[in-house]
Write a protein that holds these residues in place. Structure first.
Motif, mmCIF file in Angstrom:
data_model
loop_
_atom_site.group_PDB
_atom_site.id
_atom_site.type_symbol
_atom_site.label_atom_id
_atom_site.label_comp_id
_atom_site.label_asym_id
_atom_site.label_seq_id
_atom_site.Cartn_x
_atom_site.Cartn_y
_atom_site.Cartn_z
ATOM 1 N N ARG A 84 0.840 -1.197 0.000
ATOM 2 C CA ARG A 84 0.000 0.000 0.000
ATOM 3 C C ARG A 84 0.874 1.247 0.000
ATOM 4 N NH1 ARG A 84 -1.666 3.307 4.114
ATOM 5 N NH2 ARG A 84 -0.712 1.951 5.704
ATOM 6 N N ALA A 85 0.537 2.199 -0.843
ATOM 7 C CA ALA A 85 1.238 3.476 -0.836
ATOM 8 C C ALA A 85 1.106 4.114 0.539
ATOM 9 C CB ALA A 85 0.669 4.395 -1.905
ATOM 10 N N ASP A 95 13.364 -6.811 -9.922
ATOM 11 C CA ASP A 95 12.434 -6.075 -10.786
ATOM 12 C C ASP A 95 11.054 -5.975 -10.135
ATOM 13 O OD1 ASP A 95 14.417 -5.739 -12.657
ATOM 14 O OD2 ASP A 95 13.647 -7.257 -14.055
ATOM 15 N N HIS A 96 10.635 -7.055 -9.468
ATOM 16 C CA HIS A 96 9.324 -7.030 -8.809
ATOM 17 C C HIS A 96 9.323 -6.052 -7.635
ATOM 18 C CE1 HIS A 96 5.417 -8.237 -7.437
ATOM 19 N NE2 HIS A 96 5.909 -8.544 -6.251
ATOM 20 N N ILE A 97 10.396 -6.039 -6.860
ATOM 21 C CA ILE A 97 10.478 -5.071 -5.764
ATOM 22 C C ILE A 97 10.427 -3.653 -6.315
ATOM 23 C CG2 ILE A 97 11.947 -4.148 -3.927
ATOM 24 C CD1 ILE A 97 13.062 -6.987 -3.556
ATOM 25 N N ILE A 136 7.481 -0.869 -5.516
ATOM 26 C CA ILE A 136 7.771 0.426 -4.898
ATOM 27 C C ILE A 136 7.322 1.575 -5.796
ATOM 28 C CG2 ILE A 136 9.689 1.957 -4.276
ATOM 29 C CD1 ILE A 136 11.081 -0.533 -3.107
ATOM 30 N N ALA A 137 7.517 1.413 -7.100
ATOM 31 C CA ALA A 137 7.100 2.472 -8.030
ATOM 32 C C ALA A 137 5.586 2.649 -8.031
ATOM 33 C CB ALA A 137 7.598 2.147 -9.432
ATOM 34 N N ALA A 138 4.860 1.533 -7.919
ATOM 35 C CA ALA A 138 3.393 1.595 -7.970
ATOM 36 C C ALA A 138 2.775 1.941 -6.628
ATOM 37 C CB ALA A 138 2.843 0.251 -8.457
ATOM 38 N N HIS A 139 3.413 1.534 -5.537
ATOM 39 C CA HIS A 139 2.859 1.732 -4.190
ATOM 40 C C HIS A 139 3.997 2.142 -3.254
ATOM 41 C CE1 HIS A 139 -0.495 -0.595 -5.859
ATOM 42 N NE2 HIS A 139 0.372 -1.530 -6.167
#
Length: 243
Positions: free
Chosen positions: A12-13, A120-122, A126-129
């Motif tokens: 969650r952001a 890449d998933h991390i 982080i970029a999305a949330h």
């Protein structure tokens, strides 16, 4: 999901993201490390107790989401820089890992299959949330087989590199639990902090690295107790963010 990583909860952001590089001892069937399979329950293969404590932290709401490494650290050590020799360890705590003596092509294939998808998933998460803080969770053995005379008395260690915004609060919170807390012990985040350097420090996200002593999180009782302690720690250090 991926064979390179496993995710718990929902990142969650503005929340807390847990990252655990060494939470699995899985070795895919097509990879032969050339070791006694009994070693896969040893600290050289997995951070004992981390996956269970992480799951409890997610279930209890102390962290919103967790990203766990999908394979043993003997398959690939994701808490290393990609070009570091130890990313595919050929030995660990006195045990040879002959299956990791790979040529350049096989080394590249191993990294492309596990190391890069994990990171890449991390990065995408982080970029999305973008989290308000990151909890890096590891565990350490009470004594290395290679140095049995050097006992590690600390119950828990707090690690960090250049960004120490949450470190003092984490140390104080864990000491208040009655724990023997190692500040940059049993090793230093100045020297071993690759995942947090890459995903936390490079993104200016406050973080804290936690190392739990493995004999204290080797069973369900210890795992539940440590999860409760870390949940309280997270609540306290979160108050320091932006202060």
């Amino acid at each position: 999901m991926s064979e390179a990583w496993r995710q718990l909860g929902t990142p969650r952001a503005g929340g807390t993201l847990l990252i655990a590089d060494h939470a699995s001892n899985h070795v895919p069937g097509d990879i032969d490390l050339g070791i006694d399979r009994a070693l896969l329950t040893n600290h050289i293969a997995i951070d004992i107790g981390v996956a269970e404590v992480a799951a409890r932290l997610v279930e209890g709401g102390a962290v919103d989401g967790a990203i766990l490494g999908g394979v043993s650290r003997l398959v690939v050590d994701c808490n290393r820089d990609e070009d570091a020799p130890g990313v595919l360890p050929i030995a660990s705590d006195g045990h040879a890992v002959p299956g990791n003596a790979l040529d350049d092509s096989a080394r590249e294939a191993r990294l492309a299959r596990f190391f890069r998808p994990y990171h890449d998933h991390i990065a995408a998460t982080i970029a999305a949330h973008r989290p308000a803080m990151i909890l890096s969770l590891h565990s350490f053995t009470p004594a290395l087989a290679a140095h049995p005379d050097r006992a590690r008395p600390w119950h828990v260690g707090v690690l960090y590199n250049e960004d120490d915004r949450l470190a003092s609060g984490a140390i104080a919170a864990l000491a208040a639990e009655g724990l023997n807390v190692g500040d940059q012990l049993p090793y230093s985040g100045k020297l071993l902090n690759a995942t947090m350097n890459r995903h936390a420090e490079a993104n200016d996200i406050p973080y804290v690295g936690i190392e739990m002593r493995q004999d204290l999180v080797g069973d369900a009782v210890g795992q539940a107790l440590f999860a409760e302690r870390l949940a309280r720690m997270c609540r306290k250090v979160a108050l320091n963010i932006g202060a």
